[in-house]
Scaffold this motif. Structure first.
Motif, PDB file in Angstrom:
ATOM      1  N   CYS A 193      33.048  44.554  45.420  1.00 37.64           N
ATOM      2  CA  CYS A 193      33.055  44.421  46.883  1.00 37.64           C
ATOM      3  C   CYS A 193      32.586  43.037  47.320  1.00 37.64           C
ATOM      4  CB  CYS A 193      32.147  45.482  47.525  1.00 37.64           C
ATOM      5  SG  CYS A 193      32.850  47.142  47.534  1.00 37.64           S
ATOM      6  N   SER A 194      31.945  42.311  46.410  1.00 37.67           N
ATOM      7  CA  SER A 194      31.466  40.958  46.716  1.00 37.67           C
ATOM      8  C   SER A 194      32.292  39.893  46.001  1.00 37.67           C
ATOM      9  CB  SER A 194      29.991  40.830  46.321  1.00 37.67           C
ATOM     10  OG  SER A 194      29.204  41.757  47.036  1.00 37.67           O
ATOM     11  N   SER A 195      33.474  40.258  45.554  1.00 42.44           N
ATOM     12  CA  SER A 195      34.361  39.298  44.885  1.00 42.44           C
ATOM     13  C   SER A 195      34.682  38.130  45.815  1.00 42.44           C
ATOM     14  CB  SER A 195      35.659  39.997  44.474  1.00 42.44           C
ATOM     15  OG  SER A 195      36.661  39.056  44.124  1.00 42.44           O
ATOM     16  N   LEU A 254      41.237  40.201  49.064  1.00 34.55           N
ATOM     17  CA  LEU A 254      42.009  41.413  48.769  1.00 34.55           C
ATOM     18  C   LEU A 254      41.276  42.320  47.797  1.00 34.55           C
ATOM     19  CD1 LEU A 254      45.651  40.000  48.507  1.00 34.55           C
ATOM     20  CD2 LEU A 254      44.757  41.530  50.265  1.00 34.55           C
ATOM     21  N   LEU A 255      40.544  41.730  46.865  1.00 36.91           N
ATOM     22  CA  LEU A 255      39.776  42.537  45.922  1.00 36.91           C
ATOM     23  C   LEU A 255      38.559  43.150  46.614  1.00 36.91           C
ATOM     24  CD1 LEU A 255      39.476  43.621  43.108  1.00 36.91           C
ATOM     25  CD2 LEU A 255      38.487  41.432  42.378  1.00 36.91           C
ATOM     26  N   ARG A 256      37.952  42.420  47.540  1.00 32.17           N
ATOM     27  CA  ARG A 256      36.830  42.980  48.305  1.00 32.17           C
ATOM     28  C   ARG A 256      37.290  44.179  49.137  1.00 32.17           C
ATOM     29  NH1 ARG A 256      35.772  37.479  49.586  1.00 32.17           N
ATOM     30  NH2 ARG A 256      36.047  37.729  51.841  1.00 32.17           N
ATOM     31  N   SER A 257      38.420  44.015  49.833  1.00 29.61           N
ATOM     32  CA  SER A 257      38.865  45.092  50.730  1.00 29.61           C
ATOM     33  C   SER A 257      39.290  46.335  49.959  1.00 29.61           C
ATOM     34  CB  SER A 257      40.006  44.598  51.632  1.00 29.61           C
ATOM     35  OG  SER A 257      41.107  44.160  50.870  1.00 29.61           O
ATOM     36  N   ILE A 258      40.010  46.179  48.838  1.00 29.37           N
ATOM     37  CA  ILE A 258      40.450  47.365  48.087  1.00 29.37           C
ATOM     38  C   ILE A 258      39.242  48.063  47.458  1.00 29.37           C
ATOM     39  CG2 ILE A 258      40.843  46.302  45.815  1.00 29.37           C
ATOM     40  CD1 ILE A 258      43.164  48.836  47.549  1.00 29.37           C
TER      41      ILE A 258
END
Length: 721
Positions: A435-437, A441-445
């Protein structure tokens, strides 16, 4: 341009203006652009002057249109097809028999341009006629039942057989494609389904055979049509399909799901979710899982087509200060309007508002994830097959593959929670880290995926429930203030889901939750503000009276009332604001006493103004737009929420502000959503302040009796109070 429009308007007054237009359109010596514009203008005039088109005029136009159908220019041929389609709509099939027969004759043979133009026109005509058939089957007053019956018989006897003859490998690629496209109008509209149009059912088996003969075609456009047809036949459970047919179809769809062409994969993936409703072919599907599941995972990785439709803002790390484009904000519908059955509700124009959780733009990755979700609910072995592949994705060096792994994890999260239980502590730790990427897009997914596991997070069977809830809340609250607006949306939505699932347990995090929500009010733009209102309402519902403490209620209500005082009635956020206030006043009740009169007065103003606009529109429907009653219903609900919230103080409030005066307006409204809100207000008053209702009962009781009819059953619970 003004001179041109003035001249055109003058010409439109001429009785034979359409004859001039068809003469220009049919004249080969004129420039193509002039001919095409004349044809399009003719189509428009035909629609406006439908009642004045005699059979002689129709025959004259049709003759020239059929000649233009053989033109060497494709734009002219397609315009001719559009004109003929409009003529069929206006005059009906019986008045256009000769040109339709000529079309079918042209489809059977002729030059390439003639066949192309005729197939294109036939496709338009069939698509429109089948829409009329569908309306007729549902009893719509806008449908012509006689034309529907005539078309079904004509199509069964002549159109479908001719199309099946042309949709063969020996035909040129453009003929195969257009013939399949036209045949799919019948399949995808449900006209081949059992009991829908009996005369057409006889062609289903041959249609399946035609699809099979095209399955080895190397033309991606043709393969897309094959996939659409096969998916429809599986979803609609055609009785003509044997087990052998289904086996061959599923094998083909599996290979098509691996096709290098994105559009083919997108259409092929459409079969796997409907398949889960077909218990009779589960055994066939189960044998494909070892190959199908990895195929779905492969399709979940972002492809070029995904980036093509993806707004650039999804990829930006900081766009929180940028204003939203109002064009990107979808209309909001009042939550009480899901069941619409009033005299004047939108009918065919109404769309049921549902949430699939997969987003608006349908893509191959979402189709694959949705399929995996559905398959995991039917086949226990999916978990064992998919977990090693998910692990590979999560450990991949590319963030796009990691994102696909998170998407797959969320897809199986709901149906496989028990089988995943032993892995979930480690999984949740990984998700919260992602979630902290640094990739939005990786945070939201990852935020979305955390919400998918909210049931496990809050479950009493989770031995580390308090610690995991605390960790998840902390991360989601941080991400709710992300500098990327799409991450904000994913995080605040996930937070609302977690709070709703946690219920009263969310009260232990009220301090940090309220602080975050208050900050979000100053950070969020229009689009996310709607979701923020929903999150506040969810918090109020979940923790109840705990929110009434001054340290929580005061900062939240300060933000909400600041918006209430500044947001215009026409603003897209006003409806969710009113819905949020309804939940807040039910929860906080008398603690909102000082702002309640202001809220009541605005609600009264809105209800009366919209009711007046409705009356003006009903008297002059051709001069005014039909008013939207969504905000009217939400205003009445807010008044009902106030009565429920203040309870025994309701009589004094009504004595001062007399807002029961709007009850007759609400109950007489022609839309069920407004009447339903009126009955809620009436029911709330019956419980908390019966006396003020007395003078209104002679007028209200007959409306109550009308609300008890079978056609408006949604109101019965409110009346029963």
């Amino acid at each position: 341009q003004q001179q041109v429009m003035q001249t055109l308007n003058q010409f439109c007054q001429l009785g034979d203006f359409m004859m001039y237009l068809i003469a220009i359109f049919a004249e080969p010596g004129q420039p193509v652009v002039v001919r095409q514009r004349a044809g399009l203008l003719l189509k428009t005039r035909m629609g406006l002057q439908a009642g004045s088109i005699t059979q002689d005029v129709a025959d004259h136009i049709n003759r020239h249109v059929m000649s233009a159908m053989e033109d060497s220019n494709q734009a002219i041929r397609h315009t001719a097809g559009t004109i003929l389609t409009t003529m069929v709509q206006i005059r009906g099939l019986s008045a256009c028999g000769m040109p339709l027969e000529k079309l079918l004759e042209n489809v059977a043979g002729g030059s390439a341009s003639v066949v192309e133009g005729s197939l294109s026109a036939l496709s338009k005509i069939c698509e429109d006629a089948l829409a009329n058939v569908e309306r007729a089957l549902t009893g719509s007053p806008k449908a012509s039942a006689s034309d529907a019956e005539l078309f079904v018989n004509f199509a069964s006897q002549k159109v479908v057989p001719r199309l099946l003859d042309r949709a063969v490998p020996a035909s040129p690629p453009f003929v195969r494609q257009l013939a399949l496209e036209c045949l799919n109008h019948f399949a995808l509209s449900g006209s081949f389904n059992e009991g829908m149009c009996p005369p057409l059912e006889q062609h289903r088996l041959r249609y399946i055979e035609v699809l099979g003969s095209m399955a080895s075609d190397d033309n991606p456009d043709i393969l897309q049509h094959v996939c659409k047809g096969f998916a429809s036949s599986i979803e609609c459970n055609w009785s003509c399909l044997t087990e052998h047919h289904c086996h061959i179809i599923l094998q083909f769809m599996l290979k098509a799901s691996q096709n290098p062409v994105y559009e083919v994969r997108l259409e092929a993936l459409a079969v796997w979710k409907p398949l889960t409703a077909r218990q009779d072919i589960w055994a066939l599907a189960g044998k494909l899982l070892p190959e199908l599941v990895p195929t779905l995972l492969t399709n979940m990785v972002y492809a070029d087509a995904d980036y093509f439709i993806l707004d650039q803002s999804h990829l930006e790390n900081d766009n929180a200060d940028r204003a939203d484009s109002l064009d990107d904000i979808k209309p909001r519908f009042h939550k009480e309007s899901n069941n619409i059955d009033g005299d004047e509700d939108d009918g065919e124009a109404a769309e049921v508002q549902t949430s699939t959780g997969w987003g608006a733009e349908w893509t191959a990755r979402k189709a694959a994830a949705s399929s995996l979700d559905a398959l995991s609910g039917v086949f226990e072995e999916v978990v064992q097959i998919v977990l090693p592949h998910i692990q590979q994705k999560l450990e991949h060096s590319s963030w796009e593959h990691q994102e696909a792994g998170v998407l797959a994890l969320g897809a199986i999260g709901v149906n496989c929670i028990e089988k995943l239980a032993q892995f979930l502590p480690a999984v949740m730790e990984l998700l919260l880290r992602l979630c902290s990427s640094d990739k939005p897009l990786l945070r939201s997914i990852s935020c979305w995926c955390v919400a998918r596991f909210s049931g496990w997070i809050c479950s009493p069977e989770n031995p580390n429930r308090e610690r995991v809830i605390s960790s998840a809340m902390k991360v989601l609250l941080e991400r709710s203030l992300d500098r990327n607006k799409h991450v904000q949306y994913a995080a605040i939505s996930a937070l609302a889901t977690l709070i709703e699932t946690a219920g009263i347990h969310a009260a232990g995090f009220l301090t940090e939750t309220v602080q975050t929500l208050v900050k979000a009010f100053s950070l969020y733009k229009v689009k996310n503000m709607q979701t923020l209102y929903d999150a506040v309402g969810t918090l109020a519902w979940a923790v109840g009276p705990a929110l009434a403490e001054a340290e929580y209620a005061r900062p939240l209500m300060t933000c909400i009332m600041a918006k209430f005082d500044t947001v215009a009635d026409s603003d897209v956020t006003t409806l969710p604001l009113f819905e949020c206030l309804t939940t807040m006043v039910q929860t906080l009740g008398k603690a909102m006493g000082e702002v309640i009169p202001k809220i009541v007065m605005r609600c009264l103003k809105l209800v009366n103004e919209i009711a007046m606009m409705v009356q003006i529109w009903q008297q002059n429907p051709n001069e005014y737009e039909r008013p939207d009653r969504e905000l009217m219903a939400a205003s009445i609900d807010l008044l009902a929420g106030i009565v429920d919230g203040v309870q025994d103080e309701a009589p004094n409030l009504i004595a001062k502000l007399n807002f029961l005066s709007i009850l007759p307006l609400a109950l007489k409204d022609s839309t069920s959503r407004t009447r339903q809100s009126g009955f809620w207000l009436w029911g709330s008053c019956t419980v908390h302040c019966m006396a003020p209702l007395g003078p209104l009962l002679p007028e209200l009781l007959p409306l109550c009796a009308g609300g008890l009819s079978a056609s408006v059953s949604i109101t019965v619970n409110k009346i029963g109070r």
